[in-house]
Design a protein around this motif. Structure first.
Motif: not given
Length: 397
Positions: A115, A157, A203
């Motif tokens: 991420g 993420t 996110v």
């Protein structure tokens, strides 16, 4: 203003066909060698008649991305907060920079980073996650490691750092809340895991000072208290239709946007939702499919579709204000607002600047490698390409 492009349902079926063929190839090697999915060539860019200067370069640096490939182009986002900058590469390198682009420190985490970087300037903490499910926290000024925590699944993420918590969404369907200072696991929240989904997660974002908003692969939004992980509400956004599991994919991979007591979210299955949070009433539900986050300004919600269409909607009514297919099939990033302009990146590393009133492209800047995510803060635009090129531009005065 726009040219005709293939419908959302056609584009969705094309992506589904690719997914089906990939699944078939793992089960029966060589069985689909004579089958090729329909692939649309990206449109060629048209020269801007009278370009204007919108962005000025601040600095760029190659942070390296030797582990990346075209088949696995994960987005690695830059951490940027209050002038502090921390970058990451797929190979596991973390680098800290000051606001002028001078490198302060560099470390390797010993694993592939999957991420981007979550950065909190107040606590001077940078958090990253790895392929093996480790979450690591570093001092953003010195690069010294503070703690690490092992999760049950990998995180694709950046985390959300808020209210003394590090909030993460893992690919096994579990949402996690860790203590910011120690990394201790404070809570976990299990969500429904889809049999098939697009690789990636949204996110996490803040709904308010005490609540995080997380989107999941089953097309739902979950509002969860950050201190104890208690669910406040859950709502389905993506609604997939069709006879197969692939056709019914309803991922919400774009980060939901909360702005002025309104919530906006978009799904892969083709729903753009606007909600009035004060009244808890749905304002509209529009038909457009995307895996990218939205952008909002005072009057508009802007989306980039799977087909590369850019569309602006009235943020209160959902009415279509304009659409553009000048970037069709160019694998667009999320749109972001920078000053009075809309910025969107593409597969060739080009950032396009749109006039939000007309939908016309008025300026461009170039970096190296395909872009996947754009970020803005304090009139600065940040990009990181799949090849590891980090670039920062300042809004021209």
């Amino acid at each position: 203003m726009t040219q005709s492009i293939r419908s959302k349902s056609t584009i969705k079926k094309t992506i589904m066909n690719v997914a089906v063929l990939a699944l078939m190839s793992t089960a029966v090697a060589g069985c689909n060698r004579g089958i090729k999915p329909i692939v649309n060539d990206p449109v060629k860019l048209v020269q801007i008649a009278q370009p204007i200067s919108v962005l000025q370069p601040v600095f760029s640096v190659d942070v390296g991305n030797k582990k990346a490939s075209k088949k696995d182009p994960l987005s690695i986002q830059v951490g940027y907060d209050n002038g502090q900058i921390v970058t990451a590469s797929r190979g596991g390198d973390l680098m800290g920079f000051d606001k002028a682009g001078q490198r302060l420190w560099s470390v390797n985490v010993g694993d592939e980073i999957t991420g981007g970087v979550a950065l909190d300037a107040f606590s001077q903490t940078a958090v990253v996650s790895t392929r093996s499910g480790r979450v690591l926290a570093y001092d953003s000024m010195t690069g010294a490691r503070r703690w690490q925590q092992q999760l049950s699944g990998s995180v694709l993420t950046p985390a959300l750092i808020t209210n003394n918590r590090v909030v993460l969404s893992a690919n096994d369907g579990f949402l996690h809340g860790l203590a910011l200072q120690s990394g201790q696991s404070i809570w976990q929240f299990a969500t429904q895991v889809s049999a098939i989904s697009i690789r990636g997660t949204a996110v996490p974002t803040s709904l308010d000072d005490k609540t995080a908003l997380l989107a999941t692969a089953d097309g739902r939004l979950h509002a969860i208290t950050t201190d104890s992980g208690l669910p406040q509400w859950s709502r389905r956004i993506g609604v997939g239709t069709g006879s197969s599991e692939v056709e019914r994919m309803s991922d919400v991979d774009g980060m939901p946007i909360v702005d002025n007591d309104q919530l906006f979210a978009i799904s892969y299955s083709g729903q753009l939702l606007g909600v009035d949070l004060a009244s808890k009433q749905v304002m509209y539900l529009n038909d457009i499919a995307s895996l990218r986050s939205l952008a909002v300004n005072n009057q508009q919600v802007i989306a980039t579709s799977l087909a590369g269409k850019v569309a602006a909607y009235d943020r209160n009514s959902g009415e279509t204000l304009w659409e553009s297919d000048e970037l069709a099939y160019r694998e667009l990033t999320n749109p972001v607002m920078i000053g009075n302009y809309i910025a969107i990146g593409d597969l060739d590393g080009v950032v396009h600047l749109f006039n939000p009133a007309t939908g016309a492209i008025v300026s461009r800047v170039q970096t190296k490698g395909a872009l996947t995510t754009l970020q803005t803060q304090n009139n600065r635009l940040l990009t990181q390409s799949t090849t590891g090129q980090v670039a920062i531009w300042q809004l021209a005065q």
